[in-house]
Design a protein around this motif. Structure first.
Motif, PDB file in Angstrom:
ATOM      1  N   TYR A  21     -42.726  18.412 -60.079  1.00 47.00           N
ATOM      2  CA  TYR A  21     -42.108  17.737 -59.345  1.00 47.00           C
ATOM      3  C   TYR A  21     -41.748  16.105 -59.727  1.00 47.00           C
ATOM      4  N   THR A  22     -40.638  15.143 -59.000  1.00 47.70           N
ATOM      5  CA  THR A  22     -40.851  14.281 -59.790  1.00 47.70           C
ATOM      6  C   THR A  22     -40.761  13.667 -57.695  1.00 47.70           C
ATOM      7  N   ALA A  23     -41.674  12.413 -57.579  1.00 47.72           N
ATOM      8  CA  ALA A  23     -41.866  12.110 -56.646  1.00 47.72           C
ATOM      9  C   ALA A  23     -41.093  10.801 -56.304  1.00 47.72           C
ATOM     10  N   ILE A  24     -40.051  10.856 -55.270  1.00 50.62           N
ATOM     11  CA  ILE A  24     -38.832  10.085 -54.493  1.00 50.62           C
ATOM     12  C   ILE A  24     -39.213   9.103 -55.075  1.00 50.62           C
ATOM     13  N   ASP A  25     -40.688   8.150 -53.903  1.00 47.20           N
ATOM     14  CA  ASP A  25     -40.637   7.183 -54.310  1.00 47.20           C
ATOM     15  C   ASP A  25     -41.405   6.172 -55.366  1.00 47.20           C
ATOM     16  N   THR A  26     -42.304   7.186 -55.733  1.00 46.46           N
ATOM     17  CA  THR A  26     -43.259   5.974 -56.971  1.00 46.46           C
ATOM     18  C   THR A  26     -42.721   7.054 -58.121  1.00 46.46           C
ATOM     19  N   GLY A  27     -42.004   7.764 -58.269  1.00 46.21           N
ATOM     20  CA  GLY A  27     -41.134   8.132 -60.077  1.00 46.21           C
ATOM     21  C   GLY A  27     -41.955   9.504 -60.065  1.00 46.21           C
ATOM     22  N   ALA A  28     -43.645   9.093 -59.725  1.00 46.82           N
ATOM     23  CA  ALA A  28     -44.684  10.087 -60.845  1.00 46.82           C
ATOM     24  C   ALA A  28     -44.270  11.572 -61.144  1.00 46.82           C
ATOM     25  N   GLU A  29     -45.044  12.438 -62.206  1.00 49.81           N
ATOM     26  CA  GLU A  29     -44.060  13.575 -62.158  1.00 49.81           C
ATOM     27  C   GLU A  29     -45.612  14.396 -61.464  1.00 49.81           C
ATOM     28  N   VAL A  30     -45.438  15.743 -60.365  1.00 51.59           N
ATOM     29  CA  VAL A  30     -46.250  15.770 -59.717  1.00 51.59           C
ATOM     30  C   VAL A  30     -46.342  17.480 -59.897  1.00 51.59           C
ATOM     31  N   ASN A  31     -47.855  17.797 -60.368  1.00 50.93           N
ATOM     32  CA  ASN A  31     -48.043  19.154 -59.955  1.00 50.93           C
ATOM     33  C   ASN A  31     -48.819  19.478 -58.607  1.00 50.93           C
ATOM     34  N   GLU A  32     -48.167  20.639 -58.196  1.00 50.95           N
ATOM     35  CA  GLU A  32     -49.061  20.873 -57.421  1.00 50.95           C
ATOM     36  C   GLU A  32     -49.206  22.304 -57.535  1.00 50.95           C
ATOM     37  N   THR A  33     -50.365  23.265 -56.929  1.00 50.67           N
ATOM     38  CA  THR A  33     -51.529  24.407 -57.132  1.00 50.67           C
ATOM     39  C   THR A  33     -50.749  25.286 -56.159  1.00 50.67           C
ATOM     40  N   ILE A  34     -49.726  26.589 -56.315  1.00 47.82           N
ATOM     41  CA  ILE A  34     -50.195  27.414 -55.418  1.00 47.82           C
ATOM     42  C   ILE A  34     -51.238  28.144 -55.387  1.00 47.82           C
ATOM     43  N   SER A  35     -51.960  28.939 -54.383  1.00 48.63           N
ATOM     44  CA  SER A  35     -52.900  29.068 -54.150  1.00 48.63           C
ATOM     45  C   SER A  35     -52.923  30.628 -53.607  1.00 48.63           C
ATOM     46  N   ASN A  36     -53.596  31.089 -53.780  1.00 43.42           N
ATOM     47  CA  ASN A  36     -53.351  32.765 -53.870  1.00 43.42           C
ATOM     48  C   ASN A  36     -53.008  32.855 -51.777  1.00 43.42           C
ATOM     49  N   GLY A  37     -52.448  33.516 -51.978  1.00 41.55           N
ATOM     50  CA  GLY A  37     -51.516  33.886 -50.908  1.00 41.55           C
ATOM     51  C   GLY A  37     -50.561  32.785 -49.918  1.00 41.55           C
ATOM     52  N   GLU A  38     -50.540  31.905 -50.683  1.00 36.30           N
ATOM     53  CA  GLU A  38     -49.450  31.051 -50.227  1.00 36.30           C
ATOM     54  C   GLU A  38     -48.422  31.325 -50.163  1.00 36.30           C
ATOM     55  N   PHE A  39     -47.456  30.805 -49.444  1.00 42.01           N
ATOM     56  CA  PHE A  39     -45.923  30.956 -49.749  1.00 42.01           C
ATOM     57  C   PHE A  39     -45.617  29.708 -50.534  1.00 42.01           C
ATOM     58  N   PHE A  40     -44.624  29.932 -51.354  1.00 42.08           N
ATOM     59  CA  PHE A  40     -43.365  28.727 -51.842  1.00 42.08           C
ATOM     60  C   PHE A  40     -41.832  29.074 -51.795  1.00 42.08           C
ATOM     61  N   GLY A  41     -41.179  27.599 -52.153  1.00 43.23           N
ATOM     62  CA  GLY A  41     -39.785  28.359 -52.050  1.00 43.23           C
ATOM     63  C   GLY A  41     -39.076  28.563 -50.566  1.00 43.23           C
ATOM     64  N   VAL A  42     -39.758  27.853 -49.514  1.00 46.47           N
ATOM     65  CA  VAL A  42     -39.597  27.727 -48.276  1.00 46.47           C
ATOM     66  C   VAL A  42     -38.404  27.303 -47.937  1.00 46.47           C
ATOM     67  N   LYS A  43     -39.390  25.465 -47.854  1.00 41.97           N
ATOM     68  CA  LYS A  43     -38.028  25.169 -47.570  1.00 41.97           C
ATOM     69  C   LYS A  43     -36.000  24.734 -47.881  1.00 41.97           C
ATOM     70  N   SER A  44     -35.927  24.759 -49.289  1.00 42.57           N
ATOM     71  CA  SER A  44     -35.335  24.586 -49.835  1.00 42.57           C
ATOM     72  C   SER A  44     -33.998  26.399 -49.530  1.00 42.57           C
ATOM     73  N   ALA A  45     -35.069  27.408 -49.694  1.00 34.17           N
ATOM     74  CA  ALA A  45     -34.233  28.986 -48.818  1.00 34.17           C
ATOM     75  C   ALA A  45     -34.076  28.656 -47.664  1.00 34.17           C
TER      76      ALA A  45
END
Lengths: 355, 217
Positions: free
Chosen positions: A35-59
């Motif tokens: 995703y793109t960081a809102i304030d800096t505009g930088a591209e961010v890559n965030e690695t998900i660890s095993n056992g971790e949830f993702f897609g929670v907030k938007s859902a």
């Protein structure tokens, strides 16, 4: 039922902007969120660890995906609907609390960024704004609401710019002189709008006032009760009931004569603790004033260094780093050498990093 | 009364308010937050010398929850509309109470998710340089909230006053009015007393989109 899905490297689980209705747990493999960081505009890559949830907030929040979930290595993902997710975390309180903490940290961070941007517009003084709200209700003829706000103002800012006006407004409300929907009277409004609305207190209203005093002022009984009250306030403070604690400290500080030296010491302690209450409420200007009064009134107190140190901390929180250093330096220079001197020295080093 | 909350909880953490009574006031320092057990409250804010109702809340609703995160002054006033019974929480008793009411923790989680999104969205407006872009993005954001498709060439009603738009953009009211009048002059919007009618939301979405693309580069 939660289902298991297998993804090959290079596949996309969801795209930014997609409608969100599923929540995922990575069981094995490698998934990154882009995703793109809102304030800096930088591209961010965030690695998900095993056992971790993702897609929670938007859902859960029912808004479009804010990131793209990309699969980098063969991955196994558990897919849940929002209802299934809710059932799962309701049974697992620790997970729920952990998420709550993660989200509240994010919210705090973003909230701070928003506030910083907003304050660039026009700075607002909470004390003045609080008073203005009282004025709004007063002018609308909403006596109860106005009374509430003026009392709060006097509680938090007893020496504030508008304290006297609040007091006279309250008097006007109490005396019944306060009229609903004051029609504007142009000539007088230009010169003295306040007095016109309030009207001069008559002898009668003063009598009412003296009669009512015992009810409103809640005097603290002398002696043992002061001590008891003080410790009650300390305990309230530790329970985060800051306003209630402040009320007690203020009552103690109103006492003019104490029965003996030992009890009188609690006035000193109460003044110090009141300052700490303001700090806890992030009301740094008020905290500084309270500690400064403390130093003036109790110049031989053994809490003197602590008061100076706290003033330093307040300035640091207000990002007035030079003043913060000045106050920390005062502590460092003050003999005898104690733990707090070292603490102040360290604080200076920390602040200098920020400069 | 809300189910699942026993009397003992009310005895310990409960508070009662009469109709018209203020529960807390905008700009007051904050320290605790509330769960409504019974009755209704009105969330209000004074904008441009008018009291505006932002929301009405009832049993099961939570308000003032930002206090657990940060002790910023309250951002709105809450007034009891009927007789109201609430539970009062602070950082100290918060986790303890949630433990016996995971449903409430879940509710809070949902509120946080929404709040994070709203805050991010607002931040996005503020990262745009130029008053006209910020105002345009406020229109886009409000359209998103109404679920309007941004590529559809439709009219959208924005229920905000110029003051409120200026606040969201963090620009002075005068600047905001200047931009609004300019847009109105060009026939892109209709400027009414308490609201703005955007004639073609797709146009504003495109303006904002192009501006963002420019920033990225």
């Amino acid at each position: 039922m939660p289902t298991i899905r297998n993804y090959a490297p290079g596949s996309i689980i969801y795209f930014e902007g997609d409608k969100a209705d599923e929540i995922y747990i990575l069981q094995s493999g490698k998934v990154v969120l882009n995703y793109t960081a809102i304030d800096t505009g930088a591209e961010v890559n965030e690695t998900i660890s095993n056992g971790e949830f993702f897609g929670v907030k938007s859902a859960v929040g029912k808004y479009p995906r804010e990131e793209t979930a990309q699969v980098l290595a063969p991955s196994v993902v558990l897919v849940l609907s929002v209802e299934e997710f809710e059932q799962m975390v309701l049974k697992n309180f620790r997970v729920l609390i952990k998420m709550l903490k993660v989200f509240s940290n994010q919210l705090r961070r973003i909230g701070k960024a928003v506030r910083e941007k907003l304050q660039q517009g026009e700075p607002k003084m909470p004390a003045t704004e609080l008073f203005n709200i009282g004025e709004y209700y007063f002018k609308q003829g909403k006596a109860e609401q106005a009374k509430y706000v003026y009392n709060k103002y006097l509680f938090y800012y007893p020496n504030g710019e508008f304290a006297e006006t609040c007091k006279s407004r309250l008097k006007a409300i109490e005396s019944g002189e306060f009229r609903i929907e004051q029609p504007p009277q142009p000539q007088i409004e230009e010169t003295k709008p306040e007095e016109e609305i309030i009207s001069a207190p008559s002898v009668e209203t003063e009598q009412i006032e003296t009669e009512e005093k015992p009810k409103t002022e809640k005097p603290v009984p002398e002696g043992i009760d002061v001590v008891k009250k003080f410790y009650e306030a300390l305990s309230l403070f530790s329970q985060d009931k800051i306003q209630e604690a402040m009320e007690i400290y203020k009552n103690i500080l109103e006492i003019k004569k104490f029965k003996d030296e030992a009890t009188a010491q609690f006035a000193e302690k109460a003044q110090f603790e009141l300052g700490r209450c303001y700090m806890k409420l992030n009301m740094f200007a008020e905290a500084i004033e309270t500690f400064a009064n403390f130093i003036k009134k109790f110049e031989r107190s053994n809490l003197l260094k602590d008061a100076l140190f706290n003033i330093g901390q307040c300035y640091e929180s207000m990002e007035n780093y030079q003043k913060a250093i000045n106050f920390y330096q005062k502590v460092v220079n003050m003999p005898p050498k104690e733990a707090i001197n070292t603490k102040a020295k360290k604080a200076i080093e920390e602040v200098q990093k920020k400069l | 009364m809300l189910e699942g909350f026993g009397d003992n909880l009310f005895e310990k953490y409960g508070k009662r308010f009469n109709p018209g009574e203020i529960i807390f006031c905008e700009y007051e320092p904050s320290n605790d937050f509330y769960l409504i057990l019974s009755g209704n409250v009105r969330i209000t804010k004074i904008v441009g010398n008018k009291e505006k109702t932002l929301d009405i809340m009832g049993p099961g609703d939570i308000f003032g929850e930002m206090a657990i995160l940060e002790q910023q002054p309250r951002s709105a006033t809450v007034i009891a509309q009927t007789e109201v019974k609430v539970l009062v929480f602070n950082r100290e008793n918060f986790e303890l109470i949630l433990q016996s009411n995971p449903q409430m923790a879940l509710k809070l989680l949902k509120i946080f998710c929404k709040r994070i999104y709203d805050a991010k969205r607002q931040l996005m407006i503020l990262t745009l340089d130029g008053d006209e872009y910020r105002v345009a993005d406020v229109f886009v954001m409000m359209a998103e909230k109404q679920g309007v498709k941004l590529d559809s060439h439709t009219k959208v009603e924005i229920k905000l006053t110029p003051e409120e738009i200026a606040n969201m953009c963090a620009i002075p009211l005068d600047n905001c009015l200047k931009v609004l009048k300019q847009y109105a002059k060009l026939g892109k919007i209709d400027l009414l007393d308490n609201k703005v009618i955007v004639n073609n939301i797709a146009e504003f979405a495109r303006i904002v989109h192009n501006k963002r693309k420019l920033i990225k580069k």
